[in-house]
Scaffold this active site. Structure first.
Site, PDB file in Angstrom:
ATOM      1  N   GLY A   1       0.809  -1.278   0.154  1.00  0.00           N
ATOM      2  CA  GLY A   1       0.092   0.011   0.055  1.00  0.00           C
ATOM      3  C   GLY A   1       0.908   1.513   0.051  1.00  0.00           C
ATOM      4  O   GLY A   1       0.540   2.077  -0.842  1.00  0.00           O
ATOM      5  N   CYS A   2       2.034   1.232   0.832  1.00  0.00           N
ATOM      6  CA  CYS A   2       2.784   2.453   0.855  1.00  0.00           C
ATOM      7  C   CYS A   2       3.668   2.781  -0.575  1.00  0.00           C
ATOM      8  O   CYS A   2       3.801   3.805  -0.910  1.00  0.00           O
ATOM      9  CB  CYS A   2       3.852   2.184   2.189  1.00  0.00           C
ATOM     10  SG  CYS A   2       2.965   2.101   3.582  1.00  0.00           S
ATOM     11  N   THR A   3       3.882   1.504  -1.120  1.00  0.00           N
ATOM     12  CA  THR A   3       4.594   1.652  -2.356  1.00  0.00           C
ATOM     13  C   THR A   3       3.488   2.311  -3.316  1.00  0.00           C
ATOM     14  O   THR A   3       3.911   3.215  -4.299  1.00  0.00           O
ATOM     15  CB  THR A   3       5.217   0.331  -2.816  1.00  0.00           C
ATOM     16  OG1 THR A   3       5.891  -0.217  -1.767  1.00  0.00           O
ATOM     17  CG2 THR A   3       5.669   0.301  -4.147  1.00  0.00           C
TER      18      THR A   3
ATOM     19  N   ALA B   1       3.177   5.967  -2.673  1.00  0.00           N
ATOM     20  CA  ALA B   1       4.329   6.941  -2.858  1.00  0.00           C
ATOM     21  C   ALA B   1       4.361   6.857  -4.522  1.00  0.00           C
ATOM     22  O   ALA B   1       4.847   8.136  -4.939  1.00  0.00           O
ATOM     23  CB  ALA B   1       5.623   6.121  -2.424  1.00  0.00           C
TER      24      ALA B   1
END
Length: 155
Positions: free
Chosen positions: A44-46, A49
């Site tokens: 999710g963070c990738t 970003a």
């Protein structure tokens, strides 16, 4: 105290990727996006970003910078930035003071277990250091576009 639109952003200064330091003072006179994410190089963070990286040309065109914040150590952030060619600063808040000041350190629950973690949140901060808009419990799909729409309204 819950930070909302109209609140003054808490002061901060953190080390960031590529040898940078990001601070509220350093953004004086410039609007910017400050987003908090749980952990570098997780799915999710990738996605989040990379979506902000894709939006950078449009955001930069209207003078908006983006800063991502997590409690990851600098080596992990440098590796994450290099792996995905992220050019905006990823800041390390290892102690969690900035995460807490923005109310992004919250109790979470997974499989019935409660624990403390970072609430995926985004703050649009205007050129005076005032919070223009807050997104809490962010769902990644479409979020960068929602932020861009809000930024366009601010510009």
């Amino acid at each position: 105290m819950e930070l909302t639109a109209g609140s003054h952003a808490p002061a901060f200064s953190m080390p960031a990727t590529a040898g940078r330091t990001v601070s509220l003072e350093g953004f004086k006179g410039k609007p910017f996006v400050l987003y908090f994410y749980p952990k570098a190089d997780t799915p999710g963070c990738t996605k989040e970003a990379c979506a902000f990286q894709e939006a950078l040309p449009q955001l930069g065109h209207i003078g908006i910078e983006v800063v991502g914040v997590s409690k990851d150590k600098m080596p992990a952030l440098e590796k994450f930035a290099a792996k995905y060619n992220l050019t905006f600063p990823l800041a390390s808040d290892e102690a969690g003071t900035v995460v807490e000041a923005f109310g992004a350190w919250v109790e979470k629950s997974m499989y019935g277990k409660k624990y403390m973690g970072i609430d995926r949140s985004t703050f649009l901060i205007d050129k005076t250091g005032t919070i223009a808009q807050v997104w809490r419990n962010v769902k990644v799909p479409g979020h960068a576009k929602a932020v861009m729409d809000a930024v366009a309204a601010l510009a």
